[in-house]
Design a protein around this motif. Structure first.
Motif, mmCIF file in Angstrom:
data_model
loop_
_atom_site.group_PDB
_atom_site.id
_atom_site.type_symbol
_atom_site.label_atom_id
_atom_site.label_comp_id
_atom_site.label_asym_id
_atom_site.label_seq_id
_atom_site.Cartn_x
_atom_site.Cartn_y
_atom_site.Cartn_z
ATOM 1 N N MET A 188 9.406 30.318 -10.805
ATOM 2 C CA MET A 188 9.221 28.889 -10.629
ATOM 3 C C MET A 188 9.828 28.130 -11.805
ATOM 4 S SD MET A 188 7.745 28.024 -7.933
ATOM 5 C CE MET A 188 6.541 28.348 -6.699
ATOM 6 N N THR A 189 10.430 27.013 -11.488
ATOM 7 C CA THR A 189 11.035 26.148 -12.484
ATOM 8 C C THR A 189 10.389 24.777 -12.400
ATOM 9 O OG1 THR A 189 13.142 27.300 -12.274
ATOM 10 C CG2 THR A 189 13.211 25.112 -13.246
ATOM 11 N N GLU A 190 10.063 24.205 -13.556
ATOM 12 C CA GLU A 190 9.491 22.862 -13.603
ATOM 13 C C GLU A 190 10.454 21.974 -14.380
ATOM 14 O OE1 GLU A 190 5.087 22.114 -14.077
ATOM 15 O OE2 GLU A 190 5.828 21.332 -15.986
ATOM 16 N N THR A 191 10.880 20.885 -13.749
ATOM 17 C CA THR A 191 11.836 19.980 -14.368
ATOM 18 C C THR A 191 11.277 18.577 -14.345
ATOM 19 O OG1 THR A 191 13.600 21.374 -13.455
ATOM 20 C CG2 THR A 191 14.255 19.261 -14.386
ATOM 21 N N LYS A 192 11.423 17.864 -15.462
ATOM 22 C CA LYS A 192 10.928 16.490 -15.559
ATOM 23 C C LYS A 192 12.093 15.508 -15.499
ATOM 24 C CE LYS A 192 6.976 17.847 -18.389
ATOM 25 N NZ LYS A 192 5.935 17.797 -17.434
ATOM 26 N N TYR A 193 11.868 14.434 -14.761
ATOM 27 C CA TYR A 193 12.844 13.364 -14.618
ATOM 28 C C TYR A 193 12.135 12.044 -14.863
ATOM 29 C CZ TYR A 193 15.324 17.002 -12.003
ATOM 30 O OH TYR A 193 15.936 18.167 -11.621
ATOM 31 N N THR A 194 12.923 10.983 -15.075
ATOM 32 C CA THR A 194 12.376 9.637 -15.150
ATOM 33 C C THR A 194 13.043 8.816 -14.058
ATOM 34 O OG1 THR A 194 12.024 9.824 -17.518
ATOM 35 C CG2 THR A 194 12.024 7.604 -16.603
ATOM 36 N N VAL A 195 12.211 8.135 -13.276
ATOM 37 C CA VAL A 195 12.715 7.315 -12.174
ATOM 38 C C VAL A 195 12.398 5.852 -12.493
ATOM 39 C CG1 VAL A 195 12.513 6.797 -9.718
ATOM 40 C CG2 VAL A 195 12.458 9.171 -10.503
ATOM 41 N N ASN A 196 13.412 5.012 -12.427
ATOM 42 C CA ASN A 196 13.251 3.584 -12.688
ATOM 43 C C ASN A 196 12.931 2.831 -11.408
ATOM 44 O OD1 ASN A 196 13.974 3.930 -15.412
ATOM 45 N ND2 ASN A 196 16.140 3.739 -14.921
ATOM 46 N N GLY A 197 12.051 1.829 -11.520
ATOM 47 C CA GLY A 197 11.800 0.918 -10.410
ATOM 48 C C GLY A 197 10.536 1.158 -9.615
ATOM 49 N N MET A 198 9.813 2.248 -9.881
ATOM 50 C CA MET A 198 8.578 2.511 -9.137
ATOM 51 C C MET A 198 7.453 1.640 -9.693
ATOM 52 S SD MET A 198 8.514 6.636 -8.596
ATOM 53 C CE MET A 198 8.291 6.968 -10.343
ATOM 54 N N THR A 199 6.700 1.000 -8.775
ATOM 55 C CA THR A 199 5.621 0.117 -9.222
ATOM 56 C C THR A 199 4.284 0.391 -8.543
ATOM 57 O OG1 THR A 199 6.245 -1.537 -7.570
ATOM 58 C CG2 THR A 199 7.227 -1.771 -9.770
ATOM 59 N N CYS A 200 4.257 1.264 -7.532
ATOM 60 C CA CYS A 200 3.006 1.452 -6.795
ATOM 61 C C CYS A 200 2.950 2.835 -6.147
ATOM 62 C CB CYS A 200 2.876 0.379 -5.711
ATOM 63 S SG CYS A 200 4.158 0.501 -4.433
ATOM 64 N N GLY A 201 1.844 3.100 -5.497
ATOM 65 C CA GLY A 201 1.662 4.372 -4.810
ATOM 66 C C GLY A 201 2.654 4.586 -3.682
ATOM 67 N N HIS A 202 3.032 3.518 -3.006
ATOM 68 C CA HIS A 202 4.013 3.634 -1.929
ATOM 69 C C HIS A 202 5.358 4.078 -2.486
ATOM 70 C CE1 HIS A 202 7.071 2.230 0.953
ATOM 71 N NE2 HIS A 202 6.200 2.678 1.834
ATOM 72 N N PRO A 229 3.083 4.642 -13.700
ATOM 73 C CA PRO A 229 3.214 3.786 -14.890
ATOM 74 C C PRO A 229 4.350 4.180 -15.835
ATOM 75 C CG PRO A 229 0.906 4.302 -14.511
ATOM 76 C CD PRO A 229 1.720 5.156 -13.568
ATOM 77 N N THR A 230 4.613 5.465 -15.983
ATOM 78 C CA THR A 230 5.671 5.914 -16.896
ATOM 79 C C THR A 230 6.982 6.210 -16.176
ATOM 80 O OG1 THR A 230 5.103 8.254 -16.699
ATOM 81 C CG2 THR A 230 3.964 6.982 -18.427
ATOM 82 N N GLY A 231 6.944 6.348 -14.857
ATOM 83 C CA GLY A 231 8.135 6.709 -14.093
ATOM 84 C C GLY A 231 8.445 8.191 -14.145
ATOM 85 N N ALA A 232 7.535 8.977 -14.735
ATOM 86 C CA ALA A 232 7.768 10.419 -14.868
ATOM 87 C C ALA A 232 7.595 11.119 -13.525
ATOM 88 C CB ALA A 232 6.802 11.008 -15.884
ATOM 89 N N VAL A 233 8.545 11.984 -13.222
ATOM 90 C CA VAL A 233 8.496 12.790 -12.006
ATOM 91 C C VAL A 233 8.702 14.245 -12.416
ATOM 92 C CG1 VAL A 233 9.555 13.249 -9.767
ATOM 93 C CG2 VAL A 233 9.420 10.901 -10.614
ATOM 94 N N THR A 234 7.733 15.091 -12.083
ATOM 95 C CA THR A 234 7.818 16.512 -12.395
ATOM 96 C C THR A 234 8.027 17.263 -11.090
ATOM 97 O OG1 THR A 234 6.338 16.205 -14.279
ATOM 98 C CG2 THR A 234 6.669 18.456 -13.503
ATOM 99 N N VAL A 235 9.107 18.020 -11.026
ATOM 100 C CA VAL A 235 9.460 18.745 -9.807
ATOM 101 C C VAL A 235 9.336 20.243 -10.078
ATOM 102 C CG1 VAL A 235 11.243 19.176 -8.082
ATOM 103 C CG2 VAL A 235 11.064 16.915 -9.153
ATOM 104 N N TYR A 286 15.371 4.128 -5.314
ATOM 105 C CA TYR A 286 15.116 4.028 -6.752
ATOM 106 C C TYR A 286 16.273 4.663 -7.529
ATOM 107 C CZ TYR A 286 10.758 2.782 -4.719
ATOM 108 O OH TYR A 286 9.827 2.140 -3.944
ATOM 109 N N GLU A 287 16.150 4.642 -8.843
ATOM 110 C CA GLU A 287 17.245 5.121 -9.689
ATOM 111 C C GLU A 287 16.732 6.174 -10.666
ATOM 112 O OE1 GLU A 287 18.654 2.707 -13.165
ATOM 113 O OE2 GLU A 287 20.422 2.526 -11.872
ATOM 114 N N LEU A 288 17.448 7.285 -10.737
ATOM 115 C CA LEU A 288 17.141 8.328 -11.703
ATOM 116 C C LEU A 288 17.698 7.892 -13.048
ATOM 117 C CD1 LEU A 288 15.859 11.185 -11.746
ATOM 118 C CD2 LEU A 288 18.166 12.089 -11.553
ATOM 119 N N ALA A 289 16.852 7.868 -14.075
ATOM 120 C CA ALA A 289 17.296 7.445 -15.415
ATOM 121 C C ALA A 289 18.257 8.479 -15.980
ATOM 122 C CB ALA A 289 16.095 7.272 -16.329
ATOM 123 N N GLN A 290 19.142 8.026 -16.853
ATOM 124 C CA GLN A 290 20.124 8.908 -17.473
ATOM 125 C C GLN A 290 19.466 9.832 -18.455
ATOM 126 O OE1 GLN A 290 22.897 9.285 -16.261
ATOM 127 N NE2 GLN A 290 23.550 7.386 -15.389
#
Length: 68
Positions: A1-15, A38-44, A64-68
């Motif tokens: 298993m691999t766990e990778t963290k990303y930051t996504v810009n523009g998310m503001t709610c559960g939807h 709140p932080t835009g963190a996405v762990t896959v 949405y947009e994946l941060a650089q």
């Protein structure tokens, strides 16, 4: 298993989180997606390393947009 963290810009709610989660889950090998709005963190969690371009395309498909 691999766990990778990303930051996504523009998310503001559960939807927003649900949309991003749904699109990333469509990528082959993904077993879990955890989003912190709140932080835009996405762990896959996946069977193997994912290409950043596949994750970027999924995030963009959700509107949405994946941060650089």
């Amino acid at each position: 298993m691999t766990e990778t963290k990303y930051t996504v810009n523009g998310m503001t709610c559960g939807h927003c989180a649900a949309s991003v989660t749904e699109e990333i889950n469509k990528i082959g090998g993904v077993s879990d997606v955890a989003v912190d709005v709140p932080t835009g963190a996405v762990t896959v969690t996946s069977d193997a390393e994912l290409s950043e371009s596949a994750v970027r395309a999924a995030v963009e498909e959700a509107g949405y947009e994946l941060a650089q």
